[in-house]
Design a protein around this motif. Structure first.
Motif, PDB file in Angstrom:
ATOM      1  N   LEU A 181     -11.339  38.196   4.032  1.00  0.00           N
ATOM      2  CA  LEU A 181     -10.583  37.803   5.552  1.00  0.00           C
ATOM      3  C   LEU A 181     -12.314  38.799   6.359  1.00  0.00           C
ATOM      4  N   LEU A 182     -12.860  39.808   5.978  1.00  0.00           N
ATOM      5  CA  LEU A 182     -13.508  39.957   7.162  1.00  0.00           C
ATOM      6  C   LEU A 182     -14.646  39.422   7.311  1.00  0.00           C
ATOM      7  N   ALA A 183     -15.392  38.733   6.117  1.00  0.00           N
ATOM      8  CA  ALA A 183     -16.719  37.410   5.786  1.00  0.00           C
ATOM      9  C   ALA A 183     -15.853  36.390   6.962  1.00  0.00           C
ATOM     10  N   ASP A 184     -14.876  36.406   7.031  1.00  0.00           N
ATOM     11  CA  ASP A 184     -14.150  34.794   7.706  1.00  0.00           C
ATOM     12  C   ASP A 184     -13.896  35.464   8.977  1.00  0.00           C
ATOM     13  N   GLY A 185     -14.555  35.990   9.739  1.00  0.00           N
ATOM     14  CA  GLY A 185     -13.905  36.638  10.896  1.00  0.00           C
ATOM     15  C   GLY A 185     -13.150  37.405  11.216  1.00  0.00           C
ATOM     16  N   VAL A 186     -12.649  38.088  10.049  1.00  0.00           N
ATOM     17  CA  VAL A 186     -10.313  38.845  10.942  1.00  0.00           C
ATOM     18  C   VAL A 186     -11.534  39.894  11.448  1.00  0.00           C
ATOM     19  N   PRO A 187     -10.682  40.371  12.123  1.00  0.00           N
ATOM     20  CA  PRO A 187     -11.762  41.856  12.842  1.00  0.00           C
ATOM     21  C   PRO A 187     -10.627  42.737  11.961  1.00  0.00           C
ATOM     22  N   LYS A 188     -10.613  44.523  11.161  1.00  0.00           N
ATOM     23  CA  LYS A 188     -10.212  45.319  10.768  1.00  0.00           C
ATOM     24  C   LYS A 188      -8.649  45.128  10.634  1.00  0.00           C
ATOM     25  N   ASP A 189      -8.828  45.369  11.918  1.00  0.00           N
ATOM     26  CA  ASP A 189      -6.838  45.807  12.654  1.00  0.00           C
ATOM     27  C   ASP A 189      -6.513  44.713  12.593  1.00  0.00           C
ATOM     28  N   ARG A 190      -6.968  43.694  11.400  1.00  0.00           N
ATOM     29  CA  ARG A 190      -5.983  42.204  12.024  1.00  0.00           C
ATOM     30  C   ARG A 190      -5.605  41.682   9.950  1.00  0.00           C
ATOM     31  N   ILE A 191      -5.896  43.025   9.440  1.00  0.00           N
ATOM     32  CA  ILE A 191      -6.499  41.565   8.344  1.00  0.00           C
ATOM     33  C   ILE A 191      -4.747  41.624   7.587  1.00  0.00           C
TER      34      ILE A 191
END
Length: 351
Positions: A181-191
């Motif tokens: 998800l991080l690689a796909d642009g999701v911020p850390k606080d929205r995982i």
């Protein structure tokens, strides 16, 4: 301390651990606390820095034993609790807590430690962390001499950063959906909550470069050491051992995932008072600093970090800097969704 995390995670699959059998009730000695531990090197470190000093201080003998997650659940259901303190992964304690098996942590009775000094994210009513570890993005320095990936988005960019990679399998405890998800642009606080379908679609993009999904810490370390892969996710303790031995490996603290080893007291424990006392002793800053340093993991008492050297703090997960650049794995989400993810992952990985 190379075998700890693998042993903890394999408990989820009911794997037995090599250590003495649990003590039956008639064999209990007065002034004794029986502790479920991961065994191996971990017991050696804790015996030196916690158990033996605790016995000298209190007269209470600490006896470490092994027990799988299924064994802990079975003894609770049978009303035959044979140990007092549980030292294991936070997710496994959460399962027991939801069954009503754990007593509240006696924070108000502490005399060596202070509850307010414990990192808030790991201080819960019925379980409290004794250390944290993390999964990091590691890479081969020789292969990436011109510049290495410094985020999961860059790890996913096989055009700019070519080479075979590895990521974790479900059998390791959990696959690296968070990193996808991080690689796909999701911020850390929205995982969390994890969008599993989106994570798997992200993994589809990098899968051709994945040499293997590793299921044990030993496998991940061996793949990096043998240059079977040039980058991948790995537990920081496993990686640090290789670095200390001179392997041309490095890692970034950016977007690392912090994970938790925690303590809980069986509510029907024969020596619940001794178990609560041992938690208090184990979490004081001076003691935490000693065993965290030897385990290559991070203390959970904020006052322990100043007792480490600058070099030791730099490689300890859970520090204030670590909490800014990384994120805590959400054990509640994983316990709620583990079965569903396991089914979905099994179908995806076999395609």
């Amino acid at each position: 301390m190379t075998d700890l995390i693998r042993l903890n995670r394999r408990l989820l699959l009911g794997t037995a651990l090599a250590a003495p059998a649990l003590i039956s009730r008639p064999a209990r000695a007065a002034g004794e606390v029986i502790v479920r531990t991961p065994g191996g090197t971990y017991d050696d470190v804790m015996r030196r820095h916690v158990y033996e000093p605790f016995t000298r201080e209190t007269g209470i003998v600490v006896r470490p034993v092994a027990a799988t997650a299924s064994k802990l659940i079975a003894m609770f259901r049978a009303n035959n609790v044979e140990l007092d303190l549980i030292d294991t992964g936070d997710g496994q304690l959460l399962t027991l807590e939801r069954m009503g098996a754990l007593a509240p942590i006696a924070y108000d009775k502490w005399k060596w430690s202070k509850a307010e000094d414990i990192i808030p994210e790991v201080r819960n009513e019925r379980r409290v962390a004794n250390f944290v570890y993390c999964t990091v993005l590691a890479y081969n320095k020789d292969h990436f001499a011109g510049g290495a990936p410094n985020s999961w988005a860059e790890f996913w960019d096989a055009g700019k950063f070519p080479g075979p990679r590895m990521l974790a399998d479900m059998a390791s405890g959990s696959p690296n959906l968070e990193f996808a998800l991080l690689a796909d642009g999701v911020p850390k606080d929205r995982i969390y909550p994890i969008d599993v379908d989106r994570a798997l679609k992200s993994l589809d993009r990098i899968r051709p470069q994945i040499r293997r999904f590793w299921d044990t810490g030993a496998m991940s370390a061996q793949m990096l050491s043998d240059k079977e892969v040039v980058a991948g996710s790995i537990w920081n303790g496993r990686l640090q051992v290789l670095i200390d031995r001179g392997a041309p490996l490095a890692y970034t603290w950016n977007e690392h995932m912090i994970q938790v080893q925690a303590l809980g007291v069986f509510k029907d424990a024969q020596n619940a008072q001794g178990a609560q006392l041992l938690i208090d002793y184990m979490l004081q800053p001076e003691v935490q600093a000693k065993y965290s340093k030897d385990l290559i993991y991070g203390p959970t008492n904020n006052r322990a970090f100043p007792l480490l050297t600058e070099e030791e703090r730099a490689r300890a997960p859970g520090s204030p800097t670590s909490r800014q650049t990384g994120f805590f794995q959400n054990s509640v989400w994983w316990e709620d969704n583990r079965d569903r993810v396991n089914r979905t992952w099994s179908r995806w990985v076999q395609r």
